[in-house]
Design a protein around this motif. Structure first.
Motif, PDB file in Angstrom:
ATOM      1  N   TYR A  34      53.858  44.813  34.175  1.00 19.31           N
ATOM      2  CA  TYR A  34      52.662  45.603  33.883  1.00 19.31           C
ATOM      3  C   TYR A  34      51.422  44.828  34.307  1.00 19.31           C
ATOM      4  O   TYR A  34      51.331  43.620  34.108  1.00 19.31           O
ATOM      5  N   THR A  35      50.493  45.539  34.902  1.00 24.17           N
ATOM      6  CA  THR A  35      49.219  44.938  35.300  1.00 24.17           C
ATOM      7  C   THR A  35      48.084  45.814  34.788  1.00 24.17           C
ATOM      8  O   THR A  35      48.296  46.980  34.434  1.00 24.17           O
ATOM      9  N   GLN A  36      46.909  45.237  34.756  1.00 25.64           N
ATOM     10  CA  GLN A  36      45.732  46.001  34.349  1.00 25.64           C
ATOM     11  C   GLN A  36      44.504  45.474  35.070  1.00 25.64           C
ATOM     12  O   GLN A  36      44.505  44.372  35.593  1.00 25.64           O
ATOM     13  N   ARG A  37      43.456  46.290  35.085  1.00 24.60           N
ATOM     14  CA  ARG A  37      42.174  45.872  35.636  1.00 24.60           C
ATOM     15  C   ARG A  37      41.077  46.528  34.824  1.00 24.60           C
ATOM     16  O   ARG A  37      41.311  47.463  34.071  1.00 24.60           O
ATOM     17  N   VAL A  38      39.864  46.038  34.987  1.00 22.75           N
ATOM     18  CA  VAL A  38      38.718  46.550  34.250  1.00 22.75           C
ATOM     19  C   VAL A  38      37.770  47.213  35.241  1.00 22.75           C
ATOM     20  O   VAL A  38      37.500  46.665  36.305  1.00 22.75           O
ATOM     21  N   VAL A  39      37.279  48.394  34.862  1.00 22.94           N
ATOM     22  CA  VAL A  39      36.311  49.106  35.677  1.00 22.94           C
ATOM     23  C   VAL A  39      35.071  49.353  34.820  1.00 22.94           C
ATOM     24  O   VAL A  39      35.162  49.952  33.749  1.00 22.94           O
ATOM     25  N   VAL A  40      33.922  48.852  35.270  1.00 18.83           N
ATOM     26  CA  VAL A  40      32.649  49.073  34.589  1.00 18.83           C
ATOM     27  C   VAL A  40      31.665  49.575  35.637  1.00 18.83           C
ATOM     28  O   VAL A  40      31.351  48.863  36.591  1.00 18.83           O
ATOM     29  N   ASN A  41      31.214  50.806  35.409  1.00 21.23           N
ATOM     30  CA  ASN A  41      30.344  51.465  36.394  1.00 21.23           C
ATOM     31  C   ASN A  41      31.034  51.420  37.763  1.00 21.23           C
ATOM     32  O   ASN A  41      32.114  51.934  37.920  1.00 21.23           O
ATOM     33  N   ASP A  42      30.430  50.774  38.736  1.00 25.87           N
ATOM     34  CA  ASP A  42      31.023  50.707  40.074  1.00 25.87           C
ATOM     35  C   ASP A  42      31.747  49.384  40.333  1.00 25.87           C
ATOM     36  O   ASP A  42      32.252  49.165  41.438  1.00 25.87           O
ATOM     37  N   SER A  43      31.812  48.523  39.343  1.00 20.57           N
ATOM     38  CA  SER A  43      32.471  47.223  39.510  1.00 20.57           C
ATOM     39  C   SER A  43      33.921  47.318  39.049  1.00 20.57           C
ATOM     40  O   SER A  43      34.211  47.855  37.983  1.00 20.57           O
ATOM     41  N   VAL A  44      34.808  46.776  39.879  1.00 22.80           N
ATOM     42  CA  VAL A  44      36.236  46.816  39.587  1.00 22.80           C
ATOM     43  C   VAL A  44      36.794  45.395  39.688  1.00 22.80           C
ATOM     44  O   VAL A  44      36.569  44.708  40.679  1.00 22.80           O
ATOM     45  N   SER A  45      37.529  44.977  38.642  1.00 21.24           N
ATOM     46  CA  SER A  45      38.133  43.651  38.678  1.00 21.24           C
ATOM     47  C   SER A  45      39.435  43.690  39.476  1.00 21.24           C
ATOM     48  O   SER A  45      39.941  44.762  39.821  1.00 21.24           O
ATOM     49  N   LYS A  46      40.004  42.514  39.721  1.00 21.00           N
ATOM     50  CA  LYS A  46      41.316  42.426  40.362  1.00 21.00           C
ATOM     51  C   LYS A  46      42.391  42.784  39.344  1.00 21.00           C
ATOM     52  O   LYS A  46      42.191  42.642  38.136  1.00 21.00           O
ATOM     53  N   TRP A  47      43.525  43.245  39.832  1.00 28.38           N
ATOM     54  CA  TRP A  47      44.667  43.518  38.972  1.00 28.38           C
ATOM     55  C   TRP A  47      45.209  42.197  38.448  1.00 28.38           C
ATOM     56  O   TRP A  47      45.343  41.227  39.185  1.00 28.38           O
ATOM     57  N   LYS A  48      45.495  42.141  37.139  1.00 24.04           N
ATOM     58  CA  LYS A  48      46.039  40.943  36.499  1.00 24.04           C
ATOM     59  C   LYS A  48      47.286  41.335  35.713  1.00 24.04           C
ATOM     60  O   LYS A  48      47.337  42.422  35.130  1.00 24.04           O
ATOM     61  N   PRO A  49      48.277  40.440  35.661  1.00 29.13           N
ATOM     62  CA  PRO A  49      49.479  40.745  34.870  1.00 29.13           C
ATOM     63  C   PRO A  49      49.156  40.778  33.365  1.00 29.13           C
ATOM     64  O   PRO A  49      48.310  40.026  32.888  1.00 29.13           O
ATOM     65  N   VAL A  50      49.823  41.659  32.649  1.00 31.17           N
ATOM     66  CA  VAL A  50      49.672  41.767  31.198  1.00 31.17           C
ATOM     67  C   VAL A  50      50.755  40.900  30.568  1.00 31.17           C
ATOM     68  O   VAL A  50      51.943  41.103  30.820  1.00 31.17           O
ATOM     69  N   MET A  51      50.345  39.926  29.766  1.00 26.66           N
ATOM     70  CA  MET A  51      51.285  38.953  29.202  1.00 26.66           C
ATOM     71  C   MET A  51      51.615  39.213  27.736  1.00 26.66           C
ATOM     72  O   MET A  51      52.469  38.548  27.175  1.00 26.66           O
ATOM     73  N   SER A  52      50.920  40.164  27.111  1.00 30.01           N
ATOM     74  CA  SER A  52      51.155  40.408  25.693  1.00 30.01           C
ATOM     75  C   SER A  52      51.187  41.901  25.409  1.00 30.01           C
ATOM     76  O   SER A  52      50.721  42.713  26.200  1.00 30.01           O
ATOM     77  N   GLY A  53      51.744  42.233  24.250  1.00 25.19           N
ATOM     78  CA  GLY A  53      51.760  43.610  23.802  1.00 25.19           C
ATOM     79  C   GLY A  53      52.793  44.470  24.489  1.00 25.19           C
ATOM     80  O   GLY A  53      53.594  44.016  25.290  1.00 25.19           O
ATOM     81  N   VAL A  54      52.786  45.741  24.109  1.00 28.07           N
ATOM     82  CA  VAL A  54      53.662  46.746  24.713  1.00 28.07           C
ATOM     83  C   VAL A  54      52.787  47.878  25.215  1.00 28.07           C
ATOM     84  O   VAL A  54      51.665  48.061  24.737  1.00 28.07           O
ATOM     85  N   PRO A  55      53.266  48.650  26.180  1.00 23.99           N
ATOM     86  CA  PRO A  55      52.453  49.756  26.696  1.00 23.99           C
ATOM     87  C   PRO A  55      52.042  50.723  25.586  1.00 23.99           C
ATOM     88  O   PRO A  55      52.868  51.094  24.742  1.00 23.99           O
ATOM     89  N   GLN A  56      50.773  51.108  25.575  1.00 26.12           N
ATOM     90  CA  GLN A  56      50.251  52.030  24.565  1.00 26.12           C
ATOM     91  C   GLN A  56      50.974  53.368  24.665  1.00 26.12           C
ATOM     92  O   GLN A  56      51.237  53.861  25.755  1.00 26.12           O
ATOM     93  N   GLY A  57      51.276  53.937  23.510  1.00 33.10           N
ATOM     94  CA  GLY A  57      51.905  55.248  23.466  1.00 33.10           C
ATOM     95  C   GLY A  57      53.408  55.227  23.664  1.00 33.10           C
ATOM     96  O   GLY A  57      54.047  56.269  23.665  1.00 33.10           O
ATOM     97  N   SER A  58      53.982  54.041  23.821  1.00 31.60           N
ATOM     98  CA  SER A  58      55.433  53.982  24.004  1.00 31.60           C
ATOM     99  C   SER A  58      56.130  54.155  22.662  1.00 31.60           C
ATOM    100  O   SER A  58      55.638  53.721  21.629  1.00 31.60           O
ATOM    101  N   GLY A  59      57.267  54.791  22.685  1.00 28.03           N
ATOM    102  CA  GLY A  59      58.049  54.970  21.462  1.00 28.03           C
ATOM    103  C   GLY A  59      58.610  53.672  20.938  1.00 28.03           C
ATOM    104  O   GLY A  59      58.882  53.534  19.746  1.00 28.03           O
ATOM    105  N   LEU A  60      58.781  52.688  21.814  1.00 27.72           N
ATOM    106  CA  LEU A  60      59.339  51.407  21.393  1.00 27.72           C
ATOM    107  C   LEU A  60      58.330  50.524  20.669  1.00 27.72           C
ATOM    108  O   LEU A  60      58.717  49.618  19.948  1.00 27.72           O
ATOM    109  N   GLY A  61      57.030  50.767  20.863  1.00 30.27           N
ATOM    110  CA  GLY A  61      56.006  49.926  20.254  1.00 30.27           C
ATOM    111  C   GLY A  61      56.165  49.758  18.750  1.00 30.27           C
ATOM    112  O   GLY A  61      56.278  48.626  18.253  1.00 30.27           O
ATOM    113  N   PRO A  62      56.202  50.868  17.971  1.00 29.97           N
ATOM    114  CA  PRO A  62      56.352  50.718  16.518  1.00 29.97           C
ATOM    115  C   PRO A  62      57.667  50.054  16.113  1.00 29.97           C
ATOM    116  O   PRO A  62      57.697  49.257  15.176  1.00 29.97           O
ATOM    117  N   LEU A  63      58.743  50.350  16.835  1.00 29.22           N
ATOM    118  CA  LEU A  63      60.037  49.734  16.525  1.00 29.22           C
ATOM    119  C   LEU A  63      59.980  48.221  16.753  1.00 29.22           C
ATOM    120  O   LEU A  63      60.390  47.438  15.899  1.00 29.22           O
TER     121      LEU A  63
END
Length: 154
Positions: A34-63
């Motif tokens: 999983y990767t993520q980036r930040v977008v603020v107005n017209d500025s976009v960051s580079k994609w970075k790997p996600v090292m923590s957590g679980v994908p939001q909205g996944s059924g496995l998260g609460p389990l």
């Protein structure tokens, strides 16, 4: 709370609870990549790997969260209620020993959080006094004093 848990710690917890090797590999593979980036107005960051957590909205998260916090109350003598991302420590305080017991339990919870690279939200921690005769003893979570709850029941 689970979004701050390092994935390696989460998978180690599954292994510690003796989950099948195939299941832990499947979950590790599901979390990896999983990767993520930040977008603020017209500025976009580079994609970075996600090292923590679980994908939001996944059924496995609460389990996975429930498995992760399963041992949070290990050794706790007071009552610890856990639900979703909330925990309540309850105890009767009629003596100095009762006060000390609650403080020891708070210290134990703080050590658990530190060992798992977690943090309790200090702003959400409150002490609720339920009796007019209560001496209103002050408690700490780590180095910070815990505020009294405004909804006291005298």
């Amino acid at each position: 709370m689970l979004d701050t848990v390092l994935r390696d710690i989460l998978v180690s917890e599954l292994e510690r609870h003796e989950f099948d090797g195939w299941i832990t590999r499947w979950i590790r593979n599901w979390l990896d990549g999983y990767t993520q980036r930040v977008v603020v107005n017209d500025s976009v960051s580079k994609w970075k790997p996600v090292m923590s957590g679980v994908p939001q909205g996944s059924g496995l998260g609460p389990l996975l969260f429930n498995i992760f916090i399963k041992d949070m109350d290990s050794g706790i003598e007071c009552t610890l209620s856990k639900f979703d991302n909330d925990a309540k420590l309850c105890g009767t305080v009629e003596t100095l020993e009762g006060r000390g017991a609650i403080q020891r339990e708070l210290d134990r919870l703080k050590r658990w959080a530190c060992a798992n690279l977690m943090k309790f939200s200090q702003a959400k921690c409150k002490v609720l006094y339920l009796d007019q005769g209560n001496a209103r003893h002050k408690y700490k979570l780590g180095r910070e004093w815990i505020e009294s709850s405004p909804e006291e029941m005298d």
